[in-house]
Design an enzyme around this catalytic site. Structure first.
Site, mmCIF file in Angstrom:
data_model
loop_
_atom_site.group_PDB
_atom_site.id
_atom_site.type_symbol
_atom_site.label_atom_id
_atom_site.label_comp_id
_atom_site.label_asym_id
_atom_site.label_seq_id
_atom_site.Cartn_x
_atom_site.Cartn_y
_atom_site.Cartn_z
ATOM 1 N N SER A 142 0.843 -1.194 0.000
ATOM 2 C CA SER A 142 0.000 0.000 0.000
ATOM 3 C C SER A 142 0.878 1.244 0.000
ATOM 4 O O SER A 142 1.983 1.236 0.540
ATOM 5 C CB SER A 142 -0.858 0.069 1.265
ATOM 6 O OG SER A 142 -1.682 -1.048 1.395
ATOM 7 N N GLU A 173 3.888 0.002 -5.271
ATOM 8 C CA GLU A 173 3.514 -0.450 -6.612
ATOM 9 C C GLU A 173 3.313 0.761 -7.517
ATOM 10 O O GLU A 173 2.632 1.704 -7.148
ATOM 11 C CB GLU A 173 2.221 -1.268 -6.512
ATOM 12 C CG GLU A 173 1.803 -1.897 -7.805
ATOM 13 C CD GLU A 173 2.969 -2.621 -8.479
ATOM 14 O OE1 GLU A 173 3.499 -3.577 -7.900
ATOM 15 O OE2 GLU A 173 3.371 -2.195 -9.595
ATOM 16 N N LYS A 228 7.309 6.804 -3.561
ATOM 17 C CA LYS A 228 5.996 6.548 -4.158
ATOM 18 C C LYS A 228 5.142 7.817 -4.124
ATOM 19 O O LYS A 228 4.509 8.184 -5.117
ATOM 20 C CB LYS A 228 5.299 5.397 -3.408
ATOM 21 C CG LYS A 228 3.868 5.103 -3.865
ATOM 22 C CD LYS A 228 3.800 4.626 -5.316
ATOM 23 C CE LYS A 228 2.426 4.772 -5.935
ATOM 24 N NZ LYS A 228 1.525 3.708 -5.754
ATOM 25 N N VAL A 278 -10.063 16.864 -18.690
ATOM 26 C CA VAL A 278 -11.058 17.432 -17.788
ATOM 27 C C VAL A 278 -10.572 17.391 -16.329
ATOM 28 O O VAL A 278 -11.180 17.972 -15.434
ATOM 29 C CB VAL A 278 -12.399 16.689 -17.986
ATOM 30 C CG1 VAL A 278 -12.221 15.186 -17.774
ATOM 31 C CG2 VAL A 278 -13.503 17.197 -17.102
ATOM 32 N N CYS A 284 -5.309 7.411 -6.483
ATOM 33 C CA CYS A 284 -3.984 7.729 -5.940
ATOM 34 C C CYS A 284 -3.600 9.197 -5.944
ATOM 35 O O CYS A 284 -3.142 9.711 -4.920
ATOM 36 C CB CYS A 284 -2.926 6.948 -6.706
ATOM 37 S SG CYS A 284 -2.986 5.203 -6.342
ATOM 38 N N ARG A 354 -13.088 5.744 -8.857
ATOM 39 C CA ARG A 354 -12.692 6.525 -7.686
ATOM 40 C C ARG A 354 -12.100 7.874 -8.102
ATOM 41 O O ARG A 354 -11.207 7.934 -8.926
ATOM 42 C CB ARG A 354 -11.696 5.737 -6.830
ATOM 43 C CG ARG A 354 -12.355 4.579 -6.105
ATOM 44 C CD ARG A 354 -11.359 3.745 -5.325
ATOM 45 N NE ARG A 354 -10.497 2.979 -6.200
ATOM 46 C CZ ARG A 354 -9.528 2.159 -5.756
ATOM 47 N NH1 ARG A 354 -9.306 2.013 -4.469
ATOM 48 N NH2 ARG A 354 -8.792 1.480 -6.611
HETATM 49 C C1 UDX Z 1 -4.079 0.166 -3.360
HETATM 50 C C2 UDX Z 1 -3.157 0.505 -2.235
HETATM 51 O O1 UDX Z 1 -3.171 -0.447 -1.326
HETATM 52 C C3 UDX Z 1 -3.336 1.923 -1.839
HETATM 53 O O2 UDX Z 1 -2.585 2.275 -0.748
HETATM 54 C C4 UDX Z 1 -2.866 2.658 -2.995
HETATM 55 O O3 UDX Z 1 -2.720 4.006 -2.746
HETATM 56 C C5 UDX Z 1 -3.821 2.403 -4.109
HETATM 57 O O4 UDX Z 1 -3.852 1.069 -4.394
HETATM 58 P P1 UDX Z 1 -6.345 -0.671 -4.052
HETATM 59 O O5 UDX Z 1 -5.814 -2.029 -4.329
HETATM 60 O O6 UDX Z 1 -6.654 0.204 -5.211
HETATM 61 O O7 UDX Z 1 -5.360 0.101 -3.074
HETATM 62 O O8 UDX Z 1 -7.519 -0.677 -3.037
HETATM 63 P P2 UDX Z 1 -8.852 -1.499 -3.049
HETATM 64 O O9 UDX Z 1 -9.198 -1.899 -4.445
HETATM 65 O O10 UDX Z 1 -9.795 -0.719 -2.230
HETATM 66 O O11 UDX Z 1 -8.448 -2.843 -2.282
HETATM 67 C C6 UDX Z 1 -8.143 -2.953 -0.960
HETATM 68 C C7 UDX Z 1 -8.737 -4.264 -0.443
HETATM 69 O O12 UDX Z 1 -8.291 -4.463 0.891
HETATM 70 C C8 UDX Z 1 -10.255 -4.318 -0.403
HETATM 71 O O13 UDX Z 1 -10.714 -5.406 -1.172
HETATM 72 C C9 UDX Z 1 -10.589 -4.487 1.078
HETATM 73 O O14 UDX Z 1 -11.715 -5.309 1.317
HETATM 74 C C10 UDX Z 1 -9.325 -5.122 1.602
HETATM 75 N N1 UDX Z 1 -9.138 -4.944 3.049
HETATM 76 C C11 UDX Z 1 -9.224 -3.723 3.603
HETATM 77 C C12 UDX Z 1 -8.851 -6.056 3.828
HETATM 78 O O15 UDX Z 1 -8.793 -7.178 3.338
HETATM 79 N N2 UDX Z 1 -8.640 -5.869 5.167
HETATM 80 C C13 UDX Z 1 -8.749 -4.657 5.758
HETATM 81 O O16 UDX Z 1 -8.561 -4.534 6.980
HETATM 82 C C14 UDX Z 1 -9.042 -3.543 4.947
HETATM 83 C C1 UDX Z 2 -1.155 6.420 -11.108
HETATM 84 C C2 UDX Z 2 0.333 6.295 -11.429
HETATM 85 O O1 UDX Z 2 0.518 6.506 -12.840
HETATM 86 C C3 UDX Z 2 0.861 4.936 -11.008
HETATM 87 O O2 UDX Z 2 2.265 4.866 -11.223
HETATM 88 C C4 UDX Z 2 0.563 4.714 -9.544
HETATM 89 O O3 UDX Z 2 0.965 3.430 -9.142
HETATM 90 C C5 UDX Z 2 -0.921 4.891 -9.260
HETATM 91 O O4 UDX Z 2 -1.360 6.179 -9.725
HETATM 92 P P1 UDX Z 2 -3.402 5.570 -12.207
HETATM 93 O O5 UDX Z 2 -4.047 6.525 -11.275
HETATM 94 O O6 UDX Z 2 -3.896 4.168 -12.256
HETATM 95 O O7 UDX Z 2 -1.840 5.464 -11.890
HETATM 96 O O8 UDX Z 2 -3.493 6.142 -13.701
HETATM 97 P P2 UDX Z 2 -2.708 7.253 -14.528
HETATM 98 O O9 UDX Z 2 -2.484 6.729 -15.881
HETATM 99 O O10 UDX Z 2 -1.544 7.758 -13.819
HETATM 100 O O11 UDX Z 2 -3.799 8.413 -14.663
HETATM 101 C C6 UDX Z 2 -4.250 9.167 -13.558
HETATM 102 C C7 UDX Z 2 -5.199 10.244 -14.032
HETATM 103 O O12 UDX Z 2 -4.514 11.254 -14.764
HETATM 104 C C8 UDX Z 2 -6.304 9.739 -14.963
HETATM 105 O O13 UDX Z 2 -7.521 10.357 -14.631
HETATM 106 C C9 UDX Z 2 -5.834 10.170 -16.324
HETATM 107 O O14 UDX Z 2 -6.886 10.326 -17.237
HETATM 108 C C10 UDX Z 2 -5.159 11.484 -16.000
HETATM 109 N N1 UDX Z 2 -4.150 11.874 -16.988
HETATM 110 C C11 UDX Z 2 -3.016 11.132 -17.142
HETATM 111 C C12 UDX Z 2 -4.335 13.029 -17.751
HETATM 112 O O15 UDX Z 2 -5.342 13.717 -17.608
HETATM 113 N N2 UDX Z 2 -3.365 13.392 -18.643
HETATM 114 C C13 UDX Z 2 -2.223 12.664 -18.835
HETATM 115 O O16 UDX Z 2 -1.388 13.067 -19.665
HETATM 116 C C14 UDX Z 2 -2.044 11.498 -18.051
#
Ligand code: UDX
Ligand code: UDX
Length: 479
Positions: A142, A173, A228, A278, A284, A354
């Site tokens: 995380s 990650e 990160k 937009v 994240c 999200r």
């Molecule tokens: C991840 C990272 O962990 C977060 O810190 C990062 O910034 C974004 O990506 P993500 O995998 O996107 O989060 O989150 P989510 O899809 O909400 O999954 C988290 C899972 O953890 C959920 O399925 C939830 O049920 C589980 N969880 C949460 C547990 O199993 N135990 C807990 O106590 C809390």
């Molecule tokens: C991001 C980071 O890229 C990744 O390394 C980290 O682990 C998690 O957060 P993610 O949020 O999944 O990944 O997608 P990303 O491709 O980074 O896009 C984030 C947002 O920025 C999206 O809404 C995307 O549409 C927007 N974006 C991205 C733009 O508006 N313009 C761009 O040129 C690039």
């Protein structure tokens, strides 16, 4: 006592090669599927407290959509990849435990609206401590505030059973949604921070099965945790920077795509992440920057905090600017007008909504009494209403009957982009799904009220073609 290092080689640390991951989400699920795929000799077990999510991972309808994920999961599932809710037992059996639970922005108390809520991470550390004998490597997957490993170590140390020893690693990650499998398969880098060389080596050995060694960076714990946050802040900053320029383009006659191309060819700047939009979304960027802002304030660096906060403020401005444009160009009212919204996910090729910019734009339009019909190939009406309800609720999570009524009466979905546009006054493109480029714009134009507007929040569509057909087209960063 926290064991570190010396008595163990990476071989002994990973004697049975059993790993588990707590959190079967967007990060935990795909990452573990890739490890299972690439390391058939390692038993990989993903656990989650959400039984519906686990049932979905064990079915043909995976809980998340990612191109290429289904193939990899079905190949390894039942062999060396398992999904269950049996958290305690799985921890007991594992040599290495990844923590991949969500760390949302706090919505209460100290740090409200900024700090990361570490409740779930702390609970994981306690559960690991309660169910551990012998030596375990605990890996923070995380995204966490810098120095969280300190707290995790203390919890493990104080709650652990006699004889239990732990090493803590940070292994953030960097995968992006929509390209998760490619990013995992061929990462720019893997980052591992830790104190124990043997524990670091045990994790290097896993990634080393498919990632070239020179792309595996090892650092101290705090550099890894902070990298990160810093990487996400830099990426989001680029989007906010180009979006800031897009506003200036619209008033000066410059074209943001031409500007992005011109500056991106400078090898010091580079062409990626310069797509005006937009506004950025996703779980994240905003969360991590607000977390960074909170940390800066906490460590007495208000100027640094203010600097990074501006990235989020610019993003808020861009989202609001887009919805205001729609209202302004449609004769200052969208009340009782039908607006087709194409795309609700925060980017293409994911079902994740999200913090999607679409939630904010739709909220603004509904508050202006527009009737919106949304088409997104991967997002359901329930999901859309849930996101709107969340945004329109107060701090206690309550929504006014008036807003609830607006969400129920003015928000619907369609089965296709063309169906959404049928009888509409305008189309707003909010996600860059490629299928939107391949619809029959001639017949869509005929099915709409005139003048028929297109507000392209992703600069996705062919502006000249649409203008020739008769649409009034407004794009980002183009006058
Ligand atoms: C991840 C990272 O962990 C977060 O810190 C990062 O910034 C974004 O990506 P993500 O995998 O996107 O989060 O989150 P989510 O899809 O909400 O999954 C988290 C899972 O953890 C959920 O399925 C939830 O049920 C589980 N969880 C949460 C547990 O199993 N135990 C807990 O106590 C809390
Ligand atoms: C991001 C980071 O890229 C990744 O390394 C980290 O682990 C998690 O957060 P993610 O949020 O999944 O990944 O997608 P990303 O491709 O980074 O896009 C984030 C947002 O920025 C999206 O809404 C995307 O549409 C927007 N974006 C991205 C733009 O508006 N313009 C761009 O040129 C690039």
């Amino acid at each position: 006592m926290i064991a570190t290092t010396q008595p163990f080689s990476s071989e002994t640390l990973m004697a049975n090669k059993k790993i588990c991951c707590i959190g079967a989400g967007y990060v935990g699920g795909p990452t573990m599927a890739m490890i299972a795929h690439r390391c058939p000799e390692i038993d990989v077990h993903v656990v989650d407290i959400n039984s519906a999510r686990i049932a979905a991972w064990n079915s043909d309808e995976l809980p998340i959509y990612e191109p290429g994920l289904h193939e990899i999961v079905t190949e390894s599932r039942g062999k060396n990849l398992r999904f269950s809710t049996d958290v305690a037992n799985v921890i007991r059996e594992s040599d290495m435990i990844f923590i991949s639970v969500n760390t949302p922005t706090k919505t209460f108390g100290i740090g409200n609206g900024r700090a990361a809520n570490l409740e779930y991470v702390e609970k994981c550390a306690r559960t690991i401590a309660e169910n551990s004998d012998g030596h375990k490597i605990v890996v923070e997957k995380s995204t966490l505030p810098v120095r969280t490993a300190e707290a995790v170590k203390r919890i493990l140390m104080s709650s652990g059973k006699p004889g239990a020893t732990f090493d803590v690693l940070s292994n953030p990650e960097f995968l992006a949604e929509g390209t998760a499998m490619e990013d995992l398969q061929d990462p720019d880098r893997v980052l591992i921070g830790g104190e124990s060389q043997a524990a670091i080596q045990a994790l290097v050995d896993i990634y080393g099965a498919w990632v070239p060694r020179d792309r595996i960076i090892t650092t101290n714990l705090w550099s890894s945790e902070l990298s990160k946050l810093a990487a996400n802040a830099f990426l989001a900053q680029r989007v906010s920077s180009i979006n800031a320029i897009s506003a200036l383009c619209e008033t000066t006659g410059a074209d943001v795509e031409e500007v992005a191309n011109a500056i991106g060819t400078d090898s010091r700047i580079g062409p990626k992440f310069l797509k005006a939009s937009v506004g950025f979304g996703g779980s994240c960027f905003q969360k991590d920057i607000l977390n960074l802002v909170y940390l800066c304030e906490h460590f007495g660096l208000p100027e640094v905090a203010e600097y990074w906060e501006q990235v989020v403020k610019m993003n808020d401005f861009q989202k609001r600017r887009f919805s205001s444009h729609i209202v302004k160009h449609m004769f200052n009212t969208v009340s009782d007008k039908k607006i087709a919204v194409w795309g609700f996910a925060f980017k293409k090729d994911t079902n994740d909504t999200r913090e999607s910019a679409a939630i904010y734009v739709c909220r603004d339009l509904v508050e202006e009494r527009a009737r919106i019909t949304i088409y997104d190939p991967k997002v359901s009406l329930d999901q859309i209403r849930l996101e709107l309800r969340r945004l329109m609720s107060n701090d206690q999570g309550a929504i006014s009957p008036h807003d609830e009524n607006l969400i129920m009466s003015n928000v619907t979905v369609a089965e296709s982009a063309a169906q959404a546009a049928d009888g509409a006054h305008a189309i707003a493109v909010l996600t860059e799904w490629e299928e939107f480029q391949h619809v029959d714009f001639e017949s869509i134009f005929k099915s709409m009220h005139q003048p028929a507007f297109v507000f392209d929040g992703r600069n996705l569509l062919d502006r000249d073609l649409l203008t020739d057909i008769g649409f009034e087209v407004h794009a980002i960063g183009k006058s």
